[in-house]
Motif scaffolding. Structure first.
Motif, short mmCIF file in Angstrom:
data_model
loop_
_atom_site.label_atom_id
_atom_site.label_comp_id
_atom_site.label_asym_id
_atom_site.label_seq_id
_atom_site.Cartn_x
_atom_site.Cartn_y
_atom_site.Cartn_z
N PHE A 73 0.83 -1.21 0.00
CA PHE A 73 0.00 0.00 0.00
C PHE A 73 0.86 1.26 0.00
CE2 PHE A 73 -1.66 3.41 2.69
CZ PHE A 73 -2.75 3.81 1.92
N GLN A 74 1.89 1.27 0.85
CA GLN A 74 2.72 2.47 0.95
C GLN A 74 3.43 2.75 -0.37
OE1 GLN A 74 2.37 4.41 3.29
NE2 GLN A 74 1.83 3.28 5.14
N VAL A 75 3.88 1.70 -1.03
CA VAL A 75 4.54 1.87 -2.33
C VAL A 75 3.53 2.36 -3.36
CG1 VAL A 75 5.85 0.73 -4.16
CG2 VAL A 75 6.17 0.02 -1.78
N GLU A 76 2.35 1.78 -3.38
CA GLU A 76 1.35 2.15 -4.37
C GLU A 76 0.95 3.62 -4.25
OE1 GLU A 76 -2.87 0.54 -6.26
OE2 GLU A 76 -2.24 -0.17 -4.28
N MET A 77 0.80 4.11 -3.03
CA MET A 77 0.44 5.52 -2.85
C MET A 77 1.55 6.44 -3.37
SD MET A 77 -2.63 5.99 -1.63
CE MET A 77 -2.49 7.69 -1.05
N LYS A 78 2.79 6.12 -3.05
CA LYS A 78 3.91 6.96 -3.51
C LYS A 78 4.06 6.88 -5.03
CE LYS A 78 6.47 6.33 0.81
NZ LYS A 78 5.52 5.38 1.42
N TYR A 79 3.95 5.67 -5.56
CA TYR A 79 4.12 5.49 -7.00
C TYR A 79 2.99 6.20 -7.77
CZ TYR A 79 5.04 3.18 -11.47
OH TYR A 79 5.33 2.92 -12.79
N ALA A 138 1.34 8.88 -6.75
CA ALA A 138 1.65 10.32 -6.67
C ALA A 138 2.77 10.69 -7.65
CB ALA A 138 2.03 10.69 -5.25
N TYR A 139 3.78 9.83 -7.73
CA TYR A 139 4.91 10.05 -8.64
C TYR A 139 4.43 10.07 -10.10
CZ TYR A 139 9.06 8.57 -11.34
OH TYR A 139 10.05 8.45 -12.27
N CYS A 140 3.61 9.11 -10.47
CA CYS A 140 3.12 9.03 -11.85
C CYS A 140 2.22 10.22 -12.20
CB CYS A 140 2.38 7.72 -12.08
SG CYS A 140 3.44 6.25 -12.08
N LEU A 141 1.56 10.79 -11.21
CA LEU A 141 0.69 11.94 -11.44
C LEU A 141 1.45 13.27 -11.39
CD1 LEU A 141 -2.45 10.80 -9.40
CD2 LEU A 141 -2.17 10.80 -11.88
N GLY A 142 2.78 13.18 -11.20
CA GLY A 142 3.61 14.37 -11.31
C GLY A 142 3.81 15.17 -10.04
N PHE A 143 3.46 14.62 -8.90
CA PHE A 143 3.64 15.35 -7.65
C PHE A 143 5.10 15.30 -7.19
CE2 PHE A 143 -0.97 14.48 -7.36
CZ PHE A 143 -1.40 15.78 -7.19
N ASN A 144 5.51 16.32 -6.47
CA ASN A 144 6.88 16.45 -5.97
C ASN A 144 7.03 15.70 -4.65
OD1 ASN A 144 9.53 17.34 -5.51
ND2 ASN A 144 8.83 19.20 -4.48
N ILE A 145 7.87 14.66 -4.65
CA ILE A 145 8.11 13.85 -3.46
C ILE A 145 9.46 14.22 -2.88
CG2 ILE A 145 8.32 11.52 -2.53
CD1 ILE A 145 6.63 10.53 -4.90
N LYS A 146 9.49 14.52 -1.59
CA LYS A 146 10.73 14.89 -0.91
C LYS A 146 10.95 13.94 0.26
CE LYS A 146 12.88 18.71 1.71
NZ LYS A 146 14.15 18.77 0.96
N THR A 187 3.06 -5.63 -10.38
CA THR A 187 1.70 -5.36 -10.84
C THR A 187 1.49 -3.87 -11.10
OG1 THR A 187 0.86 -7.24 -9.58
CG2 THR A 187 -0.75 -5.60 -10.26
N MET A 188 1.97 -3.04 -10.19
CA MET A 188 1.85 -1.59 -10.35
C MET A 188 2.54 -1.11 -11.63
SD MET A 188 2.74 -0.17 -6.56
CE MET A 188 2.55 -1.38 -5.27
#
Length: 245
Positions: A185-191, A193-201, A231-232
């Motif tokens: 779940f934690q990976v899926e949420m970050k991935y 957000a990443y694919c949607l172009g959000f800035n991860i710090k 799968t993701m």
């Protein structure tokens, strides 16, 4: 109402829950707290209800009927929060493996440093884990490297569960399309957000293994993470990850 809320899922955390709630409320910045309890037979929810009288309006509780999974707990919490006016939404464990003082670092990253999603990272500057067996350290560390290789996401601690989201991230992600309940779940949420172009710090933290209570990690949760990442990636390659409509 403060601009920030901390979501804490619980299952059998009677040894920790009162202390973690009071530690968050003692911080110099004001945070509200939402506890999501999955029917803890040890009375965790009863302790929270008692504390609600001590902290009226600041401490909320969602009670669920049983162990329905970490991911579904957070999704329920996100939906509850989005019906209110909070701007910064945090994930944190109940067992003090995440230092409540580090909430301030994550908040600063999002509120002042331009992050859409701030990750409390165990591996951003070396390996900052205390009191874990070496086997678990290696499993976690190489799991995060595996995620980076498969997804291309430049996050050193993709499995981290200590996170701050800006509201717009959770409003953009289709929460009903998040598929994994456990480790992945934690990976899926970050991935997502990443694919949607959000800035991860990433923000460096020290992770301390719980002193009280029992860990919820098991081999099935880990296996979900390993296969879930593939799968993701395939889903993104062949269908794309889309914004909430």
């Amino acid at each position: 109402m403060p601009d920030s809320i901390v979501i804490i899922p619980t299952y059998n955390e009677k040894e920790n829950i009162e202390a973690i709630i009071k530690a968050v409320f003692d911080l110099p910045k004001e945070f509200d707290i939402l506890i999501i309890d999955d029917g803890s037979p040890d009375g965790t929810a009863d302790i929270v209800k008692r504390l609600q009288t001590e902290f009226p309006g600041r401490l909320s509780l969602i009670e669920r009927s049983g162990k329905l999974g970490l991911g579904t707990a957070y999704i329920a919490g996100f939906k509850w929060v989005l019906d209110r006016s909070y701007e910064y939404i945090f994930e944190m464990d109940a067992d003090f493996s995440h230092n409540p003082n580090d909430l301030l670092k994550l908040y600063t990253a999002c509120a002042n440093e331009g992050a859409d999603l701030a990750v409390g990272s165990r591996y951003y500057s070396g390996v900052n884990v205390v009191n874990w067996p070496m086997g678990r350290v290696l499993m976690s560390y190489f799991a995060s490297k595996y995620v980076r290789i498969v997804t291309g996401m430049k996050v050193k601690d993709a499995t981290a569960g200590f996170v701050c989201y800006r509201r717009k991230v959770l409003e953009t992600i289709d929460l009903d399309n998040i598929r994994f309940k456990g480790y992945a779940f934690q990976v899926e949420m970050k991935y997502t957000a990443y694919c949607l172009g959000f800035n991860i710090k990433e923000v460096s933290i020290v992770f301390v293994n719980r002193m009280l209570g029992t860990s919820k990690m098991n081999s099935g949760i880990f296996a979900e993470g390993v296969f879930g990442v593939l799968t993701m990636r395939f889903r993104q390659l062949f269908g794309g990850i889309k914004k909430k409509q």
